[in-house]
Write a protein that holds these residues in place. Sequence first.
Motif, short mmCIF file in Angstrom:
data_model
loop_
_atom_site.label_atom_id
_atom_site.label_comp_id
_atom_site.label_asym_id
_atom_site.label_seq_id
_atom_site.Cartn_x
_atom_site.Cartn_y
_atom_site.Cartn_z
N PHE A 1 49.85 50.89 41.68
CA PHE A 1 48.66 50.42 42.40
C PHE A 1 48.83 48.96 42.81
O PHE A 1 48.56 48.59 43.96
N THR B 1 34.54 56.87 37.57
CA THR B 1 35.85 57.46 37.28
C THR B 1 35.89 58.98 37.46
O THR B 1 36.96 59.54 37.70
N MET C 1 44.55 54.83 42.73
CA MET C 1 43.21 54.67 42.17
C MET C 1 42.74 55.99 41.56
O MET C 1 42.16 56.03 40.47
#
Length: 564
Positions: free
Chosen positions: A145, A242, A387
Amino acid sequence: MSHQDSSAPTGSLVSQGTTNGGYSSNTVPMITQRDSRDSWSKKMDFLLSVIGFAVDLGNVWRFPYICYQNGGGAFLIPYTLMAIFGGVPLFYMELALGQFHRTGAISIWKHICPIFKGIGFAICIISLYVSFYYNTIIAWALYYFYSSFTSTLPWTSCDNVWNTPNCTNYFGTNNVSWNNYSHSPAEEFYTRNVLEIHKSSGLRGVGGLRWQLVLCLFLIFTIVYFSLWKGVKTSGKVVWVTATLPYVVLFILLIRGATLPGAWRGVVFYLKPKWEKLLETRVWVDAAAQIFFSLGPGFGVLLALASYNPFTNNCYRDAIVTSLVNCMTSFLSGFVIFTVLGYMAEMRNVEVEDVAKDKGPSLLFITYPEAIANMVGSTFFAIIFFMMVIALGLDSTFGGLEAIITAVMDEYPQHLFKRRELFVLGLVIVCFMGSLSTLTHGGAYVVQLLETFGAGCSIIAVVFLEAIAVSWFYGIQRFSNDVKAMLGFAPGIFWKVCWVAISPAFLAYIIVSSLLDRHPLILFDYKYPDWSTTVGFIVGASSFIWIPVYMVYKLVWTPGSLKQ
């Protein structure tokens, strides 16, 4: 409404456990509740937490691979059957047990069958082993990331310091010869820059720590700590991000993948039925194992999360909804992965089968990033993809550690009730220290060893004993009455038959098949030595051994004869 107390008064069903000779199977027990126990702020906090735990990295990297390997569209038949008769009943059982008894995986056994209390300790040890390697995979994703914030992704070309003469970039180039010694830029970025596995000689020489990965893991555990330290009040809010983010990203990637040249080749390869595969035992074993590890009964997470529900919450509906969401996510992930694999096959001018041989972490960290790097807007897609990987991993980590926290705090409330923040901090530090061996140059070898043995047959054996203890020792009629006390209706004959016979048989089938059909461990052409398999079995046994140890302890120290 009536509620269940984990410390029920003398004379109630749960305080007498299996020794209650005067309890009528037609009686619904009187219920009370411990007011000090946390509860979910909203019903959606609970549902998203369960979905977030069940929908993990395995849905993205394991299901698509197993599906095409075992007959494509034909695999959906054994997968669905195993879900209906094995996975969902066990999922429902755990949610109901946790909600009724309102306690964690250790102390719940004094209400069900005290001699099986070792199951709770085994579950906690297995969850600890999982935390030692699972969070390292999230740390790899965090490294990717961070590396994605460039105009040109670092795994696009062969011009980097970590590349070798075997690095072959076939995108945007004609007449490139691809042979058995060729490595893509993405593969060398993963193996030689992220892992630096070439600096390790194997398990005997794993090498030094990768400080970049240590820092990534530290950041991951910092997020985990501040999500869990206050209990479900904080973790229930974090999962709104999440647990939902992966679906947004999956749909974006699906739309992008469907527009790529050659995408149809991947979809055909993914779903084309090979009916003859249904005659192979291995296909049914893989279907059973996939649905079991996907839904995740036995890790104590469902017990823990459900224990914070209101007593009359409809856990039956929750089990059906969350199971459906989980299975549909696996199916959707297959399209996301295979549209891109079809595109890669088109670009390499090879068959889809030749680019679809990677599985597990390699699919996430080599194959998919390689495809993303050669798309228009590659930086954007790389950022959102990793992500998604981080979010999928964090949800499951929240669940796994919450299972340990709830189990231990409910077992020792007098010491830990007002010290949750300190206990969670101590647990996170233990998990971080236990993960250090996976952050070395040879850490990927340790990750695969722990993944194979730390939570393999041992967790299936634990759930097998759990199903037997609840259905046969505690009693299926008594358990059905518990469900009726919560929901107002008793489970139907289908659920009872599954709990008593079909689900235990389903688990026994997986255990026996796994033990009889063991394959040698291989990673990046490194064949694991025989002694590592012995170490793996010791790791697996170190959790399961607590079940017979506690049984012997209970029999020796409890007054009375063996028959009594």
